[in-house]
Design a protein around this motif. Sequence first.
Motif, mmCIF file in Angstrom:
data_model
loop_
_atom_site.group_PDB
_atom_site.id
_atom_site.type_symbol
_atom_site.label_atom_id
_atom_site.label_comp_id
_atom_site.label_asym_id
_atom_site.label_seq_id
_atom_site.Cartn_x
_atom_site.Cartn_y
_atom_site.Cartn_z
ATOM 1 N N CYS A 5 32.089 79.157 -45.098
ATOM 2 C CA CYS A 5 31.429 78.003 -44.503
ATOM 3 C C CYS A 5 32.510 77.016 -44.076
ATOM 4 C CB CYS A 5 30.426 77.354 -45.457
ATOM 5 S SG CYS A 5 31.134 76.718 -46.991
ATOM 6 N N CYS A 6 32.108 76.001 -43.349
ATOM 7 C CA CYS A 6 33.066 75.021 -42.829
ATOM 8 C C CYS A 6 32.605 73.627 -43.239
ATOM 9 C CB CYS A 6 33.157 75.135 -41.306
ATOM 10 S SG CYS A 6 34.256 73.922 -40.532
ATOM 11 N N GLY A 9 35.381 70.526 -41.093
ATOM 12 C CA GLY A 9 36.472 71.158 -40.360
ATOM 13 C C GLY A 9 37.348 72.064 -41.194
ATOM 14 N N ARG A 10 37.080 72.157 -42.498
ATOM 15 C CA ARG A 10 37.898 72.980 -43.395
ATOM 16 C C ARG A 10 37.101 74.217 -43.801
ATOM 17 N NH1 ARG A 10 38.631 73.124 -49.094
ATOM 18 N NH2 ARG A 10 37.090 71.439 -49.300
ATOM 19 N N PHE A 11 37.681 75.399 -43.606
ATOM 20 C CA PHE A 11 36.991 76.650 -43.903
ATOM 21 C C PHE A 11 37.227 77.048 -45.364
ATOM 22 C CE2 PHE A 11 37.701 76.670 -39.355
ATOM 23 C CZ PHE A 11 36.461 77.054 -38.868
ATOM 24 N N GLN A 76 34.486 75.177 -33.888
ATOM 25 C CA GLN A 76 34.440 75.485 -35.315
ATOM 26 C C GLN A 76 33.331 76.479 -35.644
ATOM 27 O OE1 GLN A 76 34.235 71.664 -37.299
ATOM 28 N NE2 GLN A 76 36.374 71.173 -36.833
ATOM 29 N N GLN A 79 34.654 79.849 -34.587
ATOM 30 C CA GLN A 79 35.691 80.256 -35.528
ATOM 31 C C GLN A 79 35.068 80.763 -36.828
ATOM 32 O OE1 GLN A 79 38.129 76.743 -35.902
ATOM 33 N NE2 GLN A 79 39.549 77.391 -34.293
ATOM 34 N N LEU A 80 34.024 80.084 -37.277
ATOM 35 C CA LEU A 80 33.345 80.501 -38.506
ATOM 36 C C LEU A 80 32.700 81.872 -38.332
ATOM 37 C CD1 LEU A 80 32.342 79.881 -41.373
ATOM 38 C CD2 LEU A 80 30.355 78.758 -40.343
ATOM 39 N N LYS A 83 35.523 84.379 -38.400
ATOM 40 C CA LYS A 83 36.105 84.487 -39.734
ATOM 41 C C LYS A 83 35.162 85.224 -40.691
ATOM 42 C CE LYS A 83 38.576 81.575 -43.079
ATOM 43 N NZ LYS A 83 39.893 82.193 -42.802
ATOM 44 N N GLU A 115 27.218 76.612 -41.803
ATOM 45 C CA GLU A 115 26.997 77.877 -42.499
ATOM 46 C C GLU A 115 26.554 78.930 -41.483
ATOM 47 O OE1 GLU A 115 24.825 76.983 -46.488
ATOM 48 O OE2 GLU A 115 24.221 75.432 -45.045
#
Length: 285
Positions: A5-6, A9-11, A76, A79-80, A83, A115
């Motif tokens: 999850c993010c 901005g932090r994964f 983001q 990116q999520l 990832k 999420e």
Amino acid sequence: MKAFCCLNGRFVRASEPVLLASNRSYRYGDGLFETLRVVNGSIRLPEYHFDRLFRGMKLLDYTFPGRFDADTLEQQILQLVQKSQASPSVRIRLSVFRGNGGLYDEDGPAQYLIECWPLETSNWQWNENGLEIDIYQKVRKSCDTFANLKSASFLGYSMAARYAKQQKLNDCLVLNEFGRIADSSIANVFVVRGTFITTPPLSEGCVDGVMRRYLLQELRSVILENGFDLAEQPCTPEDLAMADGLFLTNAIRGIRWVKQCGQTSYNSETVRELFRITDTSFRPL
């Protein structure tokens, strides 16, 4: 799938704790959320989702955090998805909340959590069997300034969904303070009489749904060209009993035909044709 999850901005791994007990969304329902669909690396109707989110944040007087704009959020989200290895079809929940603290504590910048979960590719197909739904009688949604928000204050809808599950139904409709139809636990409502299609206006307390807005605005001309009329109009339970057709819409499932509401059954002809029209214009990439 690798679950991440993010947060702001932090994964982080989805199994890690990310929210405090003093989170205001948890304590007071002081939050908003968006449920988005991503198909093959493309967010569907992002401009509608972000517009609704930002309007809601302004209405609730949130302080926007730094680098919190549509481009950053879209980046983001994708990116999520990458990832988490969740392609090709993905459900995203983007939650925004005022932060941590008590009711009278000074506000800081809003925080957010992204999420994701995989979706079945059949999710957008025509639902041949139809939905079976009913009206949930134990809640009356207010028609106030905040009624159209996709809010974390979700108790009425949560109880309607719980009732639907207990009764082995697919969904339940929610009434407003005047006893008229607002929406369902997870969707907006459209009523068909002949070639006339209506949906409750926002003044009736329904959530300002993305697919609802898409049909009323972007696809309106296409729908009219195919011989249908489309309008916003209040709807009573009695109107449902006299309708020829009924369908629900949301950003994840698109158009879903309702086969039965309570004791009333509906045909699928008009809704199937409408699905064909909109599917041509909104087919997932």
